[in-house]
Every structure is written in C-alpha cells, then in structure tokens.
Scaffold this active site. Structure first.
Site, PDB file in Angstrom:
ATOM      1  N   GLU A  19    -100.512  47.887 -44.331  1.00 56.57           N
ATOM      2  CA  GLU A  19    -100.487  48.898 -45.392  1.00 56.57           C
ATOM      3  C   GLU A  19     -99.289  48.691 -46.316  1.00 56.57           C
ATOM      4  O   GLU A  19     -98.315  48.012 -45.971  1.00 56.57           O
ATOM      5  CB  GLU A  19    -100.370  50.313 -44.795  1.00 56.57           C
ATOM      6  N   ASN A 151    -104.366  59.991 -49.263  1.00 54.38           N
ATOM      7  CA  ASN A 151    -104.047  58.592 -48.985  1.00 54.38           C
ATOM      8  C   ASN A 151    -103.383  57.950 -50.191  1.00 54.38           C
ATOM      9  O   ASN A 151    -102.353  58.435 -50.666  1.00 54.38           O
ATOM     10  CB  ASN A 151    -105.304  57.839 -48.544  1.00 54.38           C
ATOM     11  N   ASP A 201    -108.954  54.016 -50.287  1.00 52.00           N
ATOM     12  CA  ASP A 201    -107.681  53.854 -49.575  1.00 52.00           C
ATOM     13  C   ASP A 201    -106.557  53.659 -50.598  1.00 52.00           C
ATOM     14  O   ASP A 201    -106.403  54.465 -51.502  1.00 52.00           O
ATOM     15  CB  ASP A 201    -107.792  52.689 -48.588  1.00 52.00           C
TER      16      ASP A 201
END
Length: 294
Positions: A19, A151, A201
């Site tokens: 991430e 997110n 995302d």
C-alpha cells in the site's frame, strides 16, 4: 522504463497488502508499506536497489514531512517515523477506544495538512468510517463520517476538490475542499465502480487533474476525468492493484502496489505475482505529493 500502457513486473516482493507508494525525487526512490507486516520498503529504479525497514507500528500509509522525516498512518493511530533510527512517536488516535475501528489511509492537502480515513476492520460494510484532518499544530478535526471504509484520498491540483474511495460502497466521492481552512463540504458521487471491476482503493491525481484509482479485485486500475467520466483502464496481471504513485525522472511512470491477501491456494496459483510491484509507462505526467507542514 516500460512499454507505454502495459503493466510491467518490476519487483518480486510478495507483500500481503502492499500500500501507499510515494515517490521521493531527491532520492529517485519509491517507498511503500506492507500493512500486514509492519514493514516499509524502498526501491531505486536506476540500479534496482531495494531496502526494507522494520516499523514499530502497523503502518498503512507513509507521508513526508517538510522538515524531514515521515508521518505514518497506522492501525494504532497517526505517528512520526524516524527513518534513521526506526523510532516511532505516536501523535494521536481518536478511535482508540473502539476496538473495531482503525485508520486506513491518508494524504497531504495542498496546504500541508493531513487527511486520514478510518474503517471498521471487522465488518467492512458498516458505515463506521470517518475522515479526520491533522493540522500542523497536531490538533485533530473530524471532516466527515458514515463511510463504508474511507480508503484512498487525493486532491485536485488546485486543492479545491478532495477525492475519497468509499470502498465498500463501491464508489469514489468528491468533496468541495477549502484549502485555506481545511474544511470539506458538498459531498457527492464522483464515480461508481462496477462490481465486476472490483472495489475502489488507492487514489492519485495527475498533473492534468485526472483521478487514478486502484481496485481491490477486478485486475484493473482506472483513470477518470475531472468530471467523473471513465477515461481509460489498464489491465493488471494480478487480481488486486491496491495503490498508485507517479514517479521516475519525468514523473510519467505509474507504480502499482498489489496484494495477495484473501487469496486461497488456488488464487495464489492463479495470480503468482500478487503482492509484487509493477510499473506502467503512462505518457502522462504526475506530480510530487505535498509534504506535511507540521
């Protein structure tokens, strides 16, 4: 660096959930985290040098500071990270009393504040996610609530629009953002992501103001025009492309972190490069992400 428009495998790293990639131009190096390993990584394309950094907290995002060093968004709140010593210094965790809630992602606005989102990590669909703003004096303010996993977060080049992936609602939201005051309003639908394309995302905004979105599942990432129209999609050789970052010498390389979290044995065999780092030569210029001014 790669064939334009095609995702190229760059690094075998096997992150469970890679991430928050971020390009550091002074070092010509990309940084990112594995949210399930309490570890950060960096990669220098010029000589393929890779480094790994153990973290004292379960980081979900890395953000740079103007005065040097880093701020981490972690599952235990916001914290400073000293890269040289490895020390972590907690800043705040306004959701610490609720054991089902944790921070998930964050970004720096054009004025140098941090906006970070939370989620219910036990029941993702519950609208328990909130958005918080961390000011330069380290005070916190709530910007919004009622989100089914707050997110990816990004800002338009002029700083007047904030984009947020409401992941388990399958949509990207846009807010009017007052960069001078750090206030958000005018929440509206920016783009809905079809179920077959995965869940929205990570977010990054390019120099033209177009919004790029990683997707949990669906094996694609997408670029949207500033009015929310789908501009283009790129296929990935993995099921999940989590987050995106522009970098490279001309800021036209799009780095993509990925994940294998949630895949069973058959899924791991079907997507053997899941969790690795990829790059797409976009031909589109990105922008260096702002630094936290606190």
């Amino acid at each position: 660096m790669s064939v334009e428009g095609k995702a190229r495998h760059l690094l075998t790293v096997r992150n469970e959930i890679g991430e928050a990639p971020i390009w550091v131009p002074e070092e010509s190096r990309l940084y990112w985290v594995d949210t399930e390993a309490s570890r950060a990584f960096s990669y220098r394309p010029s000589d393929h040098e890779t480094k790994s950094y153990p973290l004292g907290m379960p980081a979900t995002a890395l953000l740079r500071r103007r005065g040097g060093g880093w701020v981490m968004v972690t599952k235990e709140g916001l914290a400073f990270w000293d890269q040289a010593s490895g020390a972590c210094a907690p800043i705040a965790d306004p959701v610490a009393e609720d054991r089902d809630i944790c921070f998930n992602d964050g970004a720096v606005d054009r004025a140098g504040r941090i906006v970070a989102g939370t989620m219910n990590f036990k029941e993702h669909v519950r609208p328990d996610g909130r958005l918080f703003r961390l000011d330069t004096d380290l005070s916190l303010a709530e910007l919004d609530a009622g989100l089914s996993v707050a997110n990816g977060i990004g800002f338009s080049p002029d700083g007047e629009t904030m984009y947020v992936s409401e992941q388990f609602a399958g949509r990207i939201l846009a807010y009017d953002y007052d960069a001078a005051a750090g206030k958000a309003g005018g929440k509206r639908l920016f783009a809905a992501v079809p179920k077959e394309k995965g869940l929205p995302d990570g977010i990054i905004v390019d120099a033209e103001g177009f919004v790029w979105n990683g997707r949990w599942g669906g094996a694609t990432i997408a670029r949207y025009s500033p009015d929310g129209r789908l501009d283009r999609e790129y296929e990935l050789p993995v099921e999940t492309g989590t987050c995106l970052a522009f970098g490279g010498e001309d800021m036209k390389d799009l780095f993509v972190t990925t994940a294998w979290y949630g895949l069973d044995r058959a899924g791991r065999e079907a997507w053997p490069q899941a969790g690795d780092l990829f790059v797409i030569r976009t031909g589109i210029e990105g922008a260096v992400e702002p630094r936290f001014a606190g």
